[in-house]
Design a protein around this motif. Sequence first.
Motif, PDB file in Angstrom:
ATOM      1  N   UNK A 194       0.827  -1.207   0.000  1.00 12.44           N
ATOM      2  CA  UNK A 194       0.000   0.000   0.000  1.00 12.44           C
ATOM      3  C   UNK A 194       0.861   1.258   0.000  1.00 12.44           C
ATOM      4  N   UNK A 195       2.147   1.126   0.313  1.00 16.60           N
ATOM      5  CA  UNK A 195       3.021   2.306   0.373  1.00 16.60           C
ATOM      6  C   UNK A 195       4.007   2.358  -0.783  1.00 16.60           C
ATOM      7  N   UNK A 196       3.937   1.409  -1.704  1.00 15.01           N
ATOM      8  CA  UNK A 196       4.933   1.342  -2.785  1.00 15.01           C
ATOM      9  C   UNK A 196       4.514   2.213  -3.979  1.00 15.01           C
ATOM     10  N   UNK A 197       5.461   2.995  -4.550  1.00 15.57           N
ATOM     11  CA  UNK A 197       5.117   3.870  -5.677  1.00 15.57           C
ATOM     12  C   UNK A 197       5.032   3.140  -7.029  1.00 15.57           C
ATOM     13  N   UNK A 198       5.700   2.008  -7.148  1.00 15.91           N
ATOM     14  CA  UNK A 198       5.670   1.297  -8.431  1.00 15.91           C
ATOM     15  C   UNK A 198       5.391  -0.179  -8.168  1.00 15.91           C
ATOM     16  N   UNK A 238      12.608  -6.237  -9.693  1.00  9.96           N
ATOM     17  CA  UNK A 238      13.964  -5.948  -9.200  1.00  9.96           C
ATOM     18  C   UNK A 238      14.675  -4.975 -10.139  1.00  9.96           C
ATOM     19  N   UNK A 239      14.556  -5.229 -11.430  1.00 12.04           N
ATOM     20  CA  UNK A 239      15.221  -4.365 -12.413  1.00 12.04           C
ATOM     21  C   UNK A 239      14.664  -2.945 -12.362  1.00 12.04           C
ATOM     22  N   UNK A 240      13.368  -2.825 -12.066  1.00 12.46           N
ATOM     23  CA  UNK A 240      12.724  -1.504 -12.037  1.00 12.46           C
ATOM     24  C   UNK A 240      12.837  -0.817 -10.681  1.00 12.46           C
ATOM     25  N   UNK A 241      13.231  -1.543  -9.667  1.00 14.15           N
ATOM     26  CA  UNK A 241      13.165  -1.006  -8.310  1.00 14.15           C
ATOM     27  C   UNK A 241      11.731  -0.975  -7.815  1.00 14.15           C
ATOM     28  N   UNK A 242      10.925  -1.922  -8.281  1.00 16.09           N
ATOM     29  CA  UNK A 242       9.507  -1.973  -7.916  1.00 16.09           C
ATOM     30  C   UNK A 242       9.234  -3.194  -7.033  1.00 16.09           C
ATOM     31  N   UNK A 269      -5.644  -1.895  -0.494  1.00 16.30           N
ATOM     32  CA  UNK A 269      -5.849  -0.742  -1.355  1.00 16.30           C
ATOM     33  C   UNK A 269      -4.491  -0.095  -1.575  1.00 16.30           C
ATOM     34  N   UNK A 270      -4.120   0.092  -2.827  1.00 15.24           N
ATOM     35  CA  UNK A 270      -2.802   0.644  -3.137  1.00 15.24           C
ATOM     36  C   UNK A 270      -2.959   2.013  -3.805  1.00 15.24           C
ATOM     37  N   UNK A 271      -1.909   2.835  -3.730  1.00  7.24           N
ATOM     38  CA  UNK A 271      -1.947   4.184  -4.324  1.00  7.24           C
ATOM     39  C   UNK A 271      -0.625   4.460  -5.021  1.00  7.24           C
ATOM     40  N   UNK A 272      -0.232   3.619  -5.965  1.00  9.97           N
ATOM     41  CA  UNK A 272       1.082   3.804  -6.593  1.00  9.97           C
ATOM     42  C   UNK A 272       1.054   4.933  -7.627  1.00  9.97           C
ATOM     43  N   UNK A 273       2.246   5.303  -8.110  1.00  7.07           N
ATOM     44  CA  UNK A 273       2.338   6.248  -9.237  1.00  7.07           C
ATOM     45  C   UNK A 273       2.205   5.484 -10.551  1.00  7.07           C
ATOM     46  N   UNK A 274       2.793   4.285 -10.562  1.00  8.29           N
ATOM     47  CA  UNK A 274       2.771   3.469 -11.774  1.00  8.29           C
ATOM     48  C   UNK A 274       2.342   2.053 -11.402  1.00  8.29           C
ATOM     49  N   UNK A 275       1.397   1.497 -12.176  1.00  5.80           N
ATOM     50  CA  UNK A 275       0.870   0.156 -11.902  1.00  5.80           C
ATOM     51  C   UNK A 275       0.917  -0.643 -13.190  1.00  5.80           C
ATOM     52  N   UNK A 277       7.743   5.818 -21.650  1.00  5.71           N
ATOM     53  CA  UNK A 277       6.565   6.278 -20.912  1.00  5.71           C
ATOM     54  C   UNK A 277       6.756   6.094 -19.408  1.00  5.71           C
ATOM     55  N   UNK A 278       7.303   4.959 -19.020  1.00  4.04           N
ATOM     56  CA  UNK A 278       7.461   4.709 -17.582  1.00  4.04           C
ATOM     57  C   UNK A 278       8.478   5.665 -16.972  1.00  4.04           C
ATOM     58  N   UNK A 279       9.506   6.012 -17.717  1.00  8.99           N
ATOM     59  CA  UNK A 279      10.469   6.997 -17.216  1.00  8.99           C
ATOM     60  C   UNK A 279       9.770   8.333 -16.988  1.00  8.99           C
ATOM     61  N   UNK A 280       8.922   8.723 -17.962  1.00  9.73           N
ATOM     62  CA  UNK A 280       8.221  10.001 -17.842  1.00  9.73           C
ATOM     63  C   UNK A 280       7.267  10.014 -16.656  1.00  9.73           C
ATOM     64  N   UNK A 281       6.706   8.855 -16.319  1.00 16.79           N
ATOM     65  CA  UNK A 281       5.702   8.791 -15.252  1.00 16.79           C
ATOM     66  C   UNK A 281       6.300   8.407 -13.896  1.00 16.79           C
ATOM     67  N   UNK A 282       7.601   8.236 -13.848  1.00 21.47           N
ATOM     68  CA  UNK A 282       8.242   7.956 -12.559  1.00 21.47           C
ATOM     69  C   UNK A 282       8.282   6.488 -12.209  1.00 21.47           C
ATOM     70  N   UNK A 283       8.037   5.621 -13.182  1.00 21.84           N
ATOM     71  CA  UNK A 283       8.088   4.187 -12.917  1.00 21.84           C
ATOM     72  C   UNK A 283       9.475   3.615 -13.099  1.00 21.84           C
ATOM     73  N   UNK A 284      10.350   4.395 -13.717  1.00 21.07           N
ATOM     74  CA  UNK A 284      11.730   3.952 -13.951  1.00 21.07           C
ATOM     75  C   UNK A 284      12.643   5.138 -13.749  1.00 21.07           C
ATOM     76  N   UNK A 285      13.788   4.856 -13.186  1.00 19.58           N
ATOM     77  CA  UNK A 285      14.723   5.968 -12.961  1.00 19.58           C
ATOM     78  C   UNK A 285      15.607   6.156 -14.182  1.00 19.58           C
TER      79      UNK A 285
END
Lengths: 327, 263
Positions: free
Chosen positions: A202-206, A228-232, A258-264, B255-263
């Motif tokens: 629930x606290x993870x951004x990706x 792992x590759x994405x840091x997600x 319930x999650x509130x990430x930036x990217x899913x 797209x993911x870089x732009x949206x903060x999903x990838x550094x």
Amino acid sequence: MPRIFAYIAHKNGVADDSAAELATAARKIDAAASPVAVFTGFGPELETACGSVRDSYVEIWKVAKEALAYPNAELVRKALLDVLPRGCIVLVPHGHFGIDLSPGLSIKMNSAFVSDVVNIEGVEGFGLNLVRQEFGGQASAHVRCDSSCGAVLSIRPGAFKPPETAALNGNVVDKSAQVGALTAKRRFVETIVADAGGVDISKEPVLVSIGRGIQEKDNVAIAQELADAMGAVVSCSRPVVDAKWLEKSRQVGTSGKTVKPKVYLACGISGSFQHLAGIKGNPFLVAINKNPKAPIFQVADIGIVDDILEFLPELTNRIRESVLSVR
Amino acid sequence: MEILVCIRRVPDTSENEIELNTAGNDIKRDDLVYSVNEADNYAVEEALQIVSREGGRVTVVTVGSDEDEEILRREMAMGANQGVLISDDVFSGSDGKGIATILKAYVQKNHYDLILTGVLAEDGAAQVGGMLAAMLDYPFASLVNSIQVVDAKKLKISREIEGGSKEVNEIDLPCVLSIQTGINEPRYVGMKGIRQVASLDIPTLGTSDLGIDAGAVGEAAAKVKRMDYFVPAMGKGAEILQGSREQVIEKLIELMKAKGGLK
């Protein structure tokens, strides 16, 4: 038109979001309706909860009984049978409590029952034209309900927008005296709160979220490597937990977190409403699914029609390469 | 303990893409793969596990047609002691209440301590178990994800509520429980197991066997009718990335870089 009643779920003195949504649903059945909100419960929290819907309802019925302090569907049903007039339409939010209460209530009221209604398209006499979904949201259905002996409709949470009308300043009417003795063959013991788990999704951004499309337990590693590759972090939908491939604490949805990430990234997830209801905060939603008709594509920002078992490893490799080339 | 599990044969949504027919009023049914409803299979497994601890028998029942016998046999191969097919032309077009009325008649002709259903089937209605319980005046609990037998008179069960939490209840027997998926790990059934039960007798019961008033079931009695299927007008919908897989991956990474999903 029969009178319309809305059963209001509430907790800790606050009415559920569905309270205002049911008022909208009632007016879609009858624009001139003055639906009645019905509360069962006990103590000061019940009073506060009743007060909290005065903007949405003109009339608020309160049934205060110690036995109703915790919402036991069997007792709530008995209480409703004592106060509701026969032939009425009862709206109930389609959550875990509604699933417990509604079917049996319709039998005892000798009325029709339609479950998990997502839209009300019109009324012809006693015929209600309703919309439901089947096959996990892959198909919708028009349903005709004969409400001549009343009806119980369970209403999908979030399907109806709360009304924008001005405050109605409703009155609370105490109906407790109409309710007889309350005993049940099912008794509430306790609530066991979910274990947070090692990772708090629930606290993870990706989130790299996997569904049935991952197919087998060994394939979960494919998603983990991408994460792992994405840091997600890896999360999932219900079938993955049912199959015991991931812990319950990783599940996104009404019966999970319930999650509130930036990217899913929804990978091999069809997109049932129970799953989508757990995704808040309007993230950038990418859906990868080999079925181009998967409902997830209706709500995603970006769709990729491909087999995740082939696509994800290639994506992982490309991300790893790009990280190396940056260094 | 005598346990009845109500099961249903449904199109397997993990094997099929559900599509509308050309007339747009039904789904395409020709090539569908059917199987036992997923939650029902968990319910049968749970019944078998209870009986292996407490003793007793498991009966599986379905309301349907000859084609539905295959799922009864499959669940018998899992270990159910008896399969029962309830079938009659007049049942056609029954709504949830009609199905519950038919099952009630069957239950009243027999004796069961515990009745299980899956929490929901392909129509997502989650209704028959709760209706059946109310008709029988049995207690009911939905979304059950654990069952513990306390004694001959009661169970301790938990229900799945919001956020992964559990609601623990005591419930008197006889009762009806609707079983949530994930409660157990249903055992595997191979072809060999199904062959072993191939010759077992599965009785077929109709209105006269069960004393059902034909006017109370079927299409004429149904207050709820599905008129058609349709695909709702899509909202904005996703932007589908086109091109080769390599091109799609490049676009996605951008797209993911732009949206903060990838550094």
